[in-house]
Design a protein around this motif. Structure first.
Motif, PDB file in Angstrom:
ATOM      1  N   LYS A  27       0.839  -1.205   0.000  1.00  0.00           N
ATOM      2  CA  LYS A  27       0.000   0.000   0.000  1.00  0.00           C
ATOM      3  C   LYS A  27       0.871   1.250   0.000  1.00  0.00           C
ATOM      4  CE  LYS A  27      -3.740  -2.324   2.515  1.00  0.00           C
ATOM      5  NZ  LYS A  27      -4.545  -2.370   3.783  1.00  0.00           N
ATOM      6  N   CYS A  28       1.924   1.241   0.810  1.00  0.00           N
ATOM      7  CA  CYS A  28       2.824   2.392   0.881  1.00  0.00           C
ATOM      8  C   CYS A  28       3.517   2.643  -0.462  1.00  0.00           C
ATOM      9  CB  CYS A  28       3.893   2.176   1.952  1.00  0.00           C
ATOM     10  SG  CYS A  28       3.282   2.183   3.643  1.00  0.00           S
ATOM     11  N   LEU A  29       3.769   1.548  -1.210  1.00  0.00           N
ATOM     12  CA  LEU A  29       4.524   1.648  -2.457  1.00  0.00           C
ATOM     13  C   LEU A  29       3.631   1.814  -3.678  1.00  0.00           C
ATOM     14  CD1 LEU A  29       7.161  -1.168  -1.754  1.00  0.00           C
ATOM     15  CD2 LEU A  29       7.405   1.292  -1.373  1.00  0.00           C
ATOM     16  N   TYR A 112       9.106   3.824  -7.441  1.00  0.00           N
ATOM     17  CA  TYR A 112      10.511   3.917  -7.037  1.00  0.00           C
ATOM     18  C   TYR A 112      10.718   4.981  -5.957  1.00  0.00           C
ATOM     19  CZ  TYR A 112      15.349   5.414  -7.100  1.00  0.00           C
ATOM     20  OH  TYR A 112      16.601   5.791  -6.708  1.00  0.00           O
ATOM     21  N   ASN A 113      10.120   6.150  -6.127  1.00  0.00           N
ATOM     22  CA  ASN A 113      10.311   7.228  -5.153  1.00  0.00           C
ATOM     23  C   ASN A 113       9.844   6.823  -3.764  1.00  0.00           C
ATOM     24  OD1 ASN A 113      11.475   9.093  -6.927  1.00  0.00           O
ATOM     25  ND2 ASN A 113       9.484   9.755  -7.672  1.00  0.00           N
ATOM     26  N   LYS A 114       8.790   6.015  -3.717  1.00  0.00           N
ATOM     27  CA  LYS A 114       8.273   5.590  -2.412  1.00  0.00           C
ATOM     28  C   LYS A 114       9.127   4.485  -1.801  1.00  0.00           C
ATOM     29  CE  LYS A 114       3.561   7.172  -3.128  1.00  0.00           C
ATOM     30  NZ  LYS A 114       2.114   6.835  -3.135  1.00  0.00           N
ATOM     31  N   ILE A 115       9.884   3.787  -2.644  1.00  0.00           N
ATOM     32  CA  ILE A 115      10.839   2.808  -2.108  1.00  0.00           C
ATOM     33  C   ILE A 115      11.985   3.538  -1.407  1.00  0.00           C
ATOM     34  CG2 ILE A 115      12.609   1.100  -2.722  1.00  0.00           C
ATOM     35  CD1 ILE A 115      10.781   0.115  -4.917  1.00  0.00           C
ATOM     36  N   LYS A 128      15.009  -1.874   5.718  1.00  0.00           N
ATOM     37  CA  LYS A 128      15.344  -3.204   5.212  1.00  0.00           C
ATOM     38  C   LYS A 128      15.027  -3.292   3.729  1.00  0.00           C
ATOM     39  CE  LYS A 128      16.456  -7.580   5.448  1.00  0.00           C
ATOM     40  NZ  LYS A 128      17.887  -7.982   5.530  1.00  0.00           N
ATOM     41  N   LEU A 129      13.928  -2.689   3.319  1.00  0.00           N
ATOM     42  CA  LEU A 129      13.539  -2.692   1.911  1.00  0.00           C
ATOM     43  C   LEU A 129      14.590  -1.989   1.052  1.00  0.00           C
ATOM     44  CD1 LEU A 129      11.329  -3.234  -0.284  1.00  0.00           C
ATOM     45  CD2 LEU A 129      10.447  -0.952   0.244  1.00  0.00           C
ATOM     46  N   VAL A 130      15.070  -0.845   1.494  1.00  0.00           N
ATOM     47  CA  VAL A 130      16.093  -0.105   0.748  1.00  0.00           C
ATOM     48  C   VAL A 130      17.375  -0.929   0.644  1.00  0.00           C
ATOM     49  CG1 VAL A 130      17.538   1.963   0.726  1.00  0.00           C
ATOM     50  CG2 VAL A 130      15.129   2.142   1.372  1.00  0.00           C
TER      51      VAL A 130
END
Length: 220
Positions: A27-29, A112-115, A128-130
């Protein structure tokens, strides 16, 4: 999307993240999924990319075509692997290659920007995702380096043996399957299909290898 949570969980991008956390992160991404038919373009050369893609089912090919339509396969993309991340980082530059479905496939696109930007909810697993994203990019760079090693060989035979040796080492056995049919293998190594088939026949006659379709065995 829930049916693909196991695929996402096993991917390098979401390594170390629980399925419940993945659901929140999607959802965030601003995750969106799309289905593609075989041979349908997922991304076309010249497009501007704002999101990275990940194959959820089926397979896709990253290809490059010249002015005359001659195709070179850069790599295969299987479930759990990302693509187009480089051009998502450089959003002002049009992509110089295409991504085409090699079979019916489902793809998820992630902003991508939200990642790269911590979300407003400041979820603890975003860091952790980054880290995973950077690891995935490093892995793809290694794969491209291996392809360059194959391509740098002077003859068709040397290119073939370099590629097949790498696939054997990757599988940990002298008998293994490759992900390409003959035309795709020729495109991947940038050689003529007829010349490829002739060289394979010679290598088999000389007792260096045996093969049937995409199943190969390297011999002592």
């Amino acid at each position: 999307m829930d049916e693909y949570l196991p695929v996402l969980k096993k991917s390098s991008l979401f390594s170390g993240v629980s399925q419940e956390e993945i659901q929140s992160m999607l959802k965030c991404l601003s995750a969106r999924t799309k289905h593609y038919k075989k041979d349908e373009f997922i991304i076309r050369s010249g497009d501007y990319i704002r999101s990275i893609g990940m194959v959820l089912s089926g397979t896709a090919l990253i290809i490059q075509e010249d002015f005359w339509g001659r195709r070179t396969i850069i790599s295969e993309v299987t479930p759990g692997f990302i693509f187009a991340e480089t051009y998502a980082c450089l959003a002002s530059i049009p992509i110089e290659m295409s991504v085409v479905a090699d079979s019916e496939c489902d793809v998820v696109f992630l902003d991508y920007n939200k990642i790269m930007t911590v979300c407003t909810s400041a979820c603890g697993y975003h860091t952790k995702l980054v880290q995973n994203f950077l690891t995935a990019i490093a892995g793809k760079n290694m794969a491209l380096t291996k392809k360059m090693q194959h391509m740098s060989q002077k003859t068709i035979r040397e290119k073939l043996l370099s590629y097949l040796s790498t696939e054997s080492l990757k599988s940990g056995t002298s008998s293994f399957d490759i992900p390409f049919n003959r035309q795709q293998l020729a495109d991947y190594l940038s050689i003529d299909r007829s010349a490829l088939s002739n060289e394979l026949s010679k290598l088999q006659a000389e007792g260096l290898l045996s093969y049937k379709k995409n199943r190969f065995t390297l011999l002592e």
